[in-house]
Design an enzyme around this catalytic site. Structure first.
Site, PDB file in Angstrom:
ATOM      1  N   GLU A 139       0.805  -1.231   0.000  1.00  0.00           N
ATOM      2  CA  GLU A 139       0.000   0.000   0.000  1.00  0.00           C
ATOM      3  C   GLU A 139       0.832   1.272   0.000  1.00  0.00           C
ATOM      4  O   GLU A 139       0.547   2.215   0.747  1.00  0.00           O
ATOM      5  CB  GLU A 139      -0.967  -0.010   1.195  1.00  0.00           C
ATOM      6  CG  GLU A 139      -1.884  -1.235   1.202  1.00  0.00           C
ATOM      7  CD  GLU A 139      -2.874  -1.247   2.365  1.00  0.00           C
ATOM      8  OE1 GLU A 139      -2.842  -0.331   3.206  1.00  0.00           O
ATOM      9  OE2 GLU A 139      -3.681  -2.196   2.432  1.00  0.00           O
ATOM     10  N   ASN A 180       2.455  -5.217  -3.041  1.00  0.00           N
ATOM     11  CA  ASN A 180       1.063  -5.602  -2.765  1.00  0.00           C
ATOM     12  C   ASN A 180       0.218  -4.344  -2.531  1.00  0.00           C
ATOM     13  O   ASN A 180       0.655  -3.411  -1.861  1.00  0.00           O
ATOM     14  CB  ASN A 180       1.061  -6.472  -1.491  1.00  0.00           C
ATOM     15  CG  ASN A 180      -0.217  -7.231  -1.256  1.00  0.00           C
ATOM     16  OD1 ASN A 180      -0.679  -7.950  -2.134  1.00  0.00           O
ATOM     17  ND2 ASN A 180      -0.792  -7.092  -0.067  1.00  0.00           N
ATOM     18  N   HIS A 216     -10.073  -7.109  -1.550  1.00  0.00           N
ATOM     19  CA  HIS A 216     -11.132  -7.084  -0.540  1.00  0.00           C
ATOM     20  C   HIS A 216     -12.350  -6.488  -1.247  1.00  0.00           C
ATOM     21  O   HIS A 216     -12.448  -5.283  -1.423  1.00  0.00           O
ATOM     22  CB  HIS A 216     -10.711  -6.241   0.664  1.00  0.00           C
ATOM     23  CG  HIS A 216      -9.544  -6.835   1.387  1.00  0.00           C
ATOM     24  ND1 HIS A 216      -9.678  -8.005   2.117  1.00  0.00           N
ATOM     25  CD2 HIS A 216      -8.250  -6.473   1.465  1.00  0.00           C
ATOM     26  CE1 HIS A 216      -8.490  -8.316   2.629  1.00  0.00           C
ATOM     27  NE2 HIS A 216      -7.604  -7.409   2.250  1.00  0.00           N
ATOM     28  N   GLU A 246      -5.505 -11.349  -1.087  1.00  0.00           N
ATOM     29  CA  GLU A 246      -6.282 -11.182   0.150  1.00  0.00           C
ATOM     30  C   GLU A 246      -7.787 -11.223  -0.136  1.00  0.00           C
ATOM     31  O   GLU A 246      -8.559 -10.447   0.424  1.00  0.00           O
ATOM     32  CB  GLU A 246      -5.920  -9.846   0.837  1.00  0.00           C
ATOM     33  CG  GLU A 246      -4.444  -9.693   1.126  1.00  0.00           C
ATOM     34  CD  GLU A 246      -4.084  -8.422   1.888  1.00  0.00           C
ATOM     35  OE1 GLU A 246      -4.985  -7.784   2.475  1.00  0.00           O
ATOM     36  OE2 GLU A 246      -2.895  -8.073   1.903  1.00  0.00           O
ATOM     37  N   ASP A 248     -11.565 -11.499  -0.211  1.00  0.00           N
ATOM     38  CA  ASP A 248     -12.803 -11.766   0.520  1.00  0.00           C
ATOM     39  C   ASP A 248     -13.899 -10.961  -0.149  1.00  0.00           C
ATOM     40  O   ASP A 248     -13.622 -10.002  -0.872  1.00  0.00           O
ATOM     41  CB  ASP A 248     -12.702 -11.510   2.039  1.00  0.00           C
ATOM     42  CG  ASP A 248     -12.138 -10.156   2.414  1.00  0.00           C
ATOM     43  OD1 ASP A 248     -12.264  -9.202   1.623  1.00  0.00           O
ATOM     44  OD2 ASP A 248     -11.587 -10.036   3.527  1.00  0.00           O
TER      45      ASP A 248
HETATM   46  C1  XIL Z   1      -5.849  -7.124   8.569  1.00  0.00           C
HETATM   47  C2  XIL Z   1      -6.010  -8.356   9.436  1.00  0.00           C
HETATM   48  O1  XIL Z   1      -6.817  -9.280   8.750  1.00  0.00           O
HETATM   49  C3  XIL Z   1      -6.634  -7.981  10.767  1.00  0.00           C
HETATM   50  O2  XIL Z   1      -6.668  -9.102  11.637  1.00  0.00           O
HETATM   51  C4  XIL Z   1      -5.852  -6.841  11.419  1.00  0.00           C
HETATM   52  O3  XIL Z   1      -6.494  -6.439  12.603  1.00  0.00           O
HETATM   53  C5  XIL Z   1      -5.728  -5.679  10.468  1.00  0.00           C
HETATM   54  O4  XIL Z   1      -5.125  -6.125   9.243  1.00  0.00           O
HETATM   55  N1  XIL Z   1      -4.787  -5.180   3.940  1.00  0.00           N
HETATM   56  C6  XIL Z   1      -3.687  -5.903   4.360  1.00  0.00           C
HETATM   57  C7  XIL Z   1      -3.812  -6.806   5.514  1.00  0.00           C
HETATM   58  O5  XIL Z   1      -2.653  -5.884   3.683  1.00  0.00           O
HETATM   59  O6  XIL Z   1      -2.632  -6.883   6.274  1.00  0.00           O
HETATM   60  C8  XIL Z   1      -4.964  -6.443   6.424  1.00  0.00           C
HETATM   61  O7  XIL Z   1      -5.119  -7.469   7.400  1.00  0.00           O
HETATM   62  C9  XIL Z   1      -6.225  -6.238   5.623  1.00  0.00           C
HETATM   63  C10 XIL Z   1      -6.042  -5.117   4.629  1.00  0.00           C
END
Ligand code: XIL
Length: 327
Positions: A139, A180, A216, A246, A248
């Site tokens: 990020e 990432n 996400h 990641e 979801d």
């Molecule tokens: C999130 C985790 O899933 C949580 O448990 C934590 O509290 C906060 O971070 N982008 C990312 C991840 O790169 O590291 C994040 O993970 C979600 C967003």
């Protein structure tokens, strides 16, 4: 605690991914791996790789400048090795989950460079040969394509990105090193900036091997798959691999049938897309069951993952599996 029993005559996600020539992974936490045999067995049965959801974040690893706490990360890496799973190391440099001593330290450029170098070389070096891929920088860009004004950027300048990849590569020359980010899946201002950044890094000979697309997502706002495919294609043409890192798919608190169908479509389509694109090497979901999802909170319940709170496979699971199989 019962162990996870997959119907023996049915294909697993990892078998479907094998048939697609890609790797399917899941973000895991050390607590349930230690305490919940169902969780651990499910992970080993269904996935080929695990990502450390929090265990390798600086906040967890670095209680103080002088110390490292590897207990959770070791638990995950040991588990993965014991079960024959690959590990994606997440994450070396991110502006969130940074320890207070680092945020508040008012360090000079030279001091911060020394701290980050020690951090990266110690962590990557410890798991040399055992962590196959690292999210080195996470990020670093904003939606408009400019550099995010993080501590690292403000004190060091954009060079921190080059150095992070170089230090990681020195510590493990065989590890695949990723940039990432989120919101850079389709062709847009941010993904243009990711592409430009990666082009510059490659031109300077910086050891960067891949781009992670977090994904996400929200069931009601599916990605434009043609645009994602074009974006993956231009990154591949730079010699990079792309992974969905990641995934979801949020459906909110009480999804109706249409929202659940939309969630299934997103999973199916991304499995099929990753299978179809030569540049897409893997797909990781951000958690095992809905119970442990970071976006499922008491204030804002959600059910974004593949397994329900009882570790039963959801329709989303079958949709992703069908997509990976090219069905
Ligand atoms: C999130 C985790 O899933 C949580 O448990 C934590 O509290 C906060 O971070 N982008 C990312 C991840 O790169 O590291 C994040 O993970 C979600 C967003």
């Amino acid at each position: 605690m019962s162990s996870f029993a997959h119907p023996p005559d049915e294909m697993t996600l990892r078998q479907a991914a094998d048939s697609a020539g890609i790797r399917v992974g899941v973000a895991v936490q050390a607590g349930p791996l230690r305490n919940d045999a169902t969780y651990a067995d499910l992970v080993a049965a269904e996935f080929q790789s695990v990502t450390t959801e929090n265990a390798l974040k600086m906040e967890v690893l670095r209680p103080s400048r002088a110390s490292f706490d590897f207990s959770d990360a070791d638990a995950i890496v040991d588990f993965a090795q014991g079960r024959g799973l690959a590990v994606r190391g997440h994450v070396l440099l991110w502006h969130r989950q940074v320890p207070g001593w680092l945020e508040a330290g008012d360090f000079s450029r030279e001091e911060l460079l020394a701290i980050l170098r020690e951090h990266i070389q110690t962590v990557v070096g410890r798991y040399r040969g055992r962590i196959a891929a690292w999210d080195v920088v996470n990020e670093a860009l904003l939606e408009d394509g400019s550099y995010r004004p993080t501590l690292f950027y403000n004190v060091i300048g954009a060079e921190y990105i080059d150095l992070a990849f170089q230090w990681a590569h020195e510590a493990d020359p065989d590890a695949l090193l990723f940039y990432n980010d989120y919101g850079a899946e389709e062709q847009n201002a941010k993904s243009d900036a990711v592409y430009a950044l990666l082009t510059r890094l490659r031109q300077r000979g910086i050891p960067v091997h891949g781009v992670g697309m977090q994904m996400h997502l929200n069931a009601t706002q599916p990605l434009n798959l043609y645009s994602v495919a074009a974006n993956v294609g231009r990154l591949e043409a730079l010699g990079l691999r792309v992974e969905i890192t990641e995934l979801d798919v949020s459906v909110g608190a009480s999804p109706d049938a249409a929202q659940l169908a939309a969630q299934n479509s997103v999973y199916f389509n991304l499995g099929a897309l990753c299978r179809a694109l030569r540049g897409c090497a893997g797909l990781t979901v951000w958690g095992v069951s809905d119970a442990g999802s970071w976006i499922n909170t008491p204030q804002s319940p959600d059910a974004p993952l593949l397994f329900d709170v009882a570790y039963e496979r959801k329709a989303a699971y079958f949709a992703l599996r069908d997509g990976l199989r090219g069905g």
